[in-house]
Motif scaffolding. Structure first.
Motif, mmCIF file in Angstrom:
data_model
loop_
_atom_site.group_PDB
_atom_site.id
_atom_site.type_symbol
_atom_site.label_atom_id
_atom_site.label_comp_id
_atom_site.label_asym_id
_atom_site.label_seq_id
_atom_site.Cartn_x
_atom_site.Cartn_y
_atom_site.Cartn_z
ATOM 1 N N ALA A 79 0.828 -1.210 0.000
ATOM 2 C CA ALA A 79 0.000 0.000 0.000
ATOM 3 C C ALA A 79 0.858 1.255 0.000
ATOM 4 C CB ALA A 79 -0.928 -0.010 1.214
ATOM 5 N N LEU B 239 -1.433 4.894 3.459
ATOM 6 C CA LEU B 239 -1.331 3.643 4.212
ATOM 7 C C LEU B 239 -2.148 3.714 5.500
ATOM 8 C CD1 LEU B 239 -0.265 0.914 5.084
ATOM 9 C CD2 LEU B 239 1.922 1.990 5.650
ATOM 10 N N SER C 91 -5.797 3.163 4.866
ATOM 11 C CA SER C 91 -6.210 1.958 4.140
ATOM 12 C C SER C 91 -7.050 1.035 5.021
ATOM 13 C CB SER C 91 -4.979 1.197 3.648
ATOM 14 O OG SER C 91 -5.371 -0.025 3.050
#
Length: 243
Positions: free
Chosen positions: A99, A125, A128
């Motif tokens: 990610a 990130l 996410s």
């Protein structure tokens, strides 16, 4: 290319301005291949000597591996201005690394600065939904050199730890020095029409068409062929079949 000491030194000798190392790390070293599908641990000391042997012209290095801060600091000590790595006491989840890396290079390869790309990737990130403990994982990535090292390198020996300096009549703090240092744009946003020449050699799952179309607009090298001969993966497959 596969991570071997030969491929690393060859890339440095031929000249490149950015390097991405992805793999397993341990405290004090990186796990490379020995050219025969075996393991070679590249220690900090051996990496330092390998870099010094011919020098480096790198502007940027991304070490996507657990415990990679010492490796990152070695690249900085040998003249690399910007290094992304993982804290020395931290492991990183594969899904978190994916990610972060994706968000970073989308920004980096479309003309964003090193710092802007790092910040974008870190926040992407942390946001996410696919990464467990995403906020904690995001904080494991670091950008070197860190602000205290930049400030210290520019300070004067006046009896204080850090002395601010003047830049265009403005006082520059340690934080501002960090921002100024990492505002470098390594890749400009210029389209290319010849990448990749043969997408059939690049396996990118269900997003193959979309990803290839997107990447074809960026200045990237030819994608590597599908890897083979990985002993760890072979062991994992055999173990699952056996079980």
């Amino acid at each position: 290319d596969f991570a071997t000491t030969d491929s690393l030194r060859t890339a440095l000798t031929l000249g490149c301005k950015a390097l991405h190392l992805s793999g397993h790390g341990e405290q004090g070293g990186l796990c490379f291949e020995d050219g025969k599908s075996g393991l070679q641990v590249l220690t900090v000391a051996r990496l330092r000597d390998l870099l010094r042997a011919g020098g480096v012209s790198l502007q940027f290095v991304f070490v996507s591996a657990c415990f990679s801060k010492e490796i990152g600091e070695t690249f900085v000590a040998e003249g690399v201005h910007h290094v992304v790595c993982v804290k020395v006491d931290s492991k990183i989840q594969d899904v978190a690394a994916i990610a972060f890396t994706r968000a970073f290079y989308v920004a980096f390869l479309t003309g964003k600065s090193v710092l802007a790309s790092f910040t974008i990737a870190q926040e992407a990130l942390k946001s996410s939904p696919l990464v467990p403990n995403s906020v904690l994982e995001g904080d494991k990535f670091i950008l070197l050199p860190e602000r205290e090292h930049i400030a210290a390198s520019q300070s004067y020996n006046t009896g204080t730890a850090i002395t601010t300096i003047s830049d265009s009549a403005d006082t520059v703090s340690g934080l501002d020095e960090f921002k100024l240092h990492h505002q470098k744009i390594v890749f400009s946003n210029r389209a290319v029409s010849d990448w990749p020449p043969s997408p059939k050699h690049c396996t990118v799952g269900k997003n193959q068409t979309d990803l290839t179309t997107f990447l074809s607009r960026l200045r990237l090298p030819k994608p590597p062929p599908d890897f083979e001969g990985r002993e760890v993966l072979m062991y994992s497959v055999i173990r699952h079949i056996h079980d």
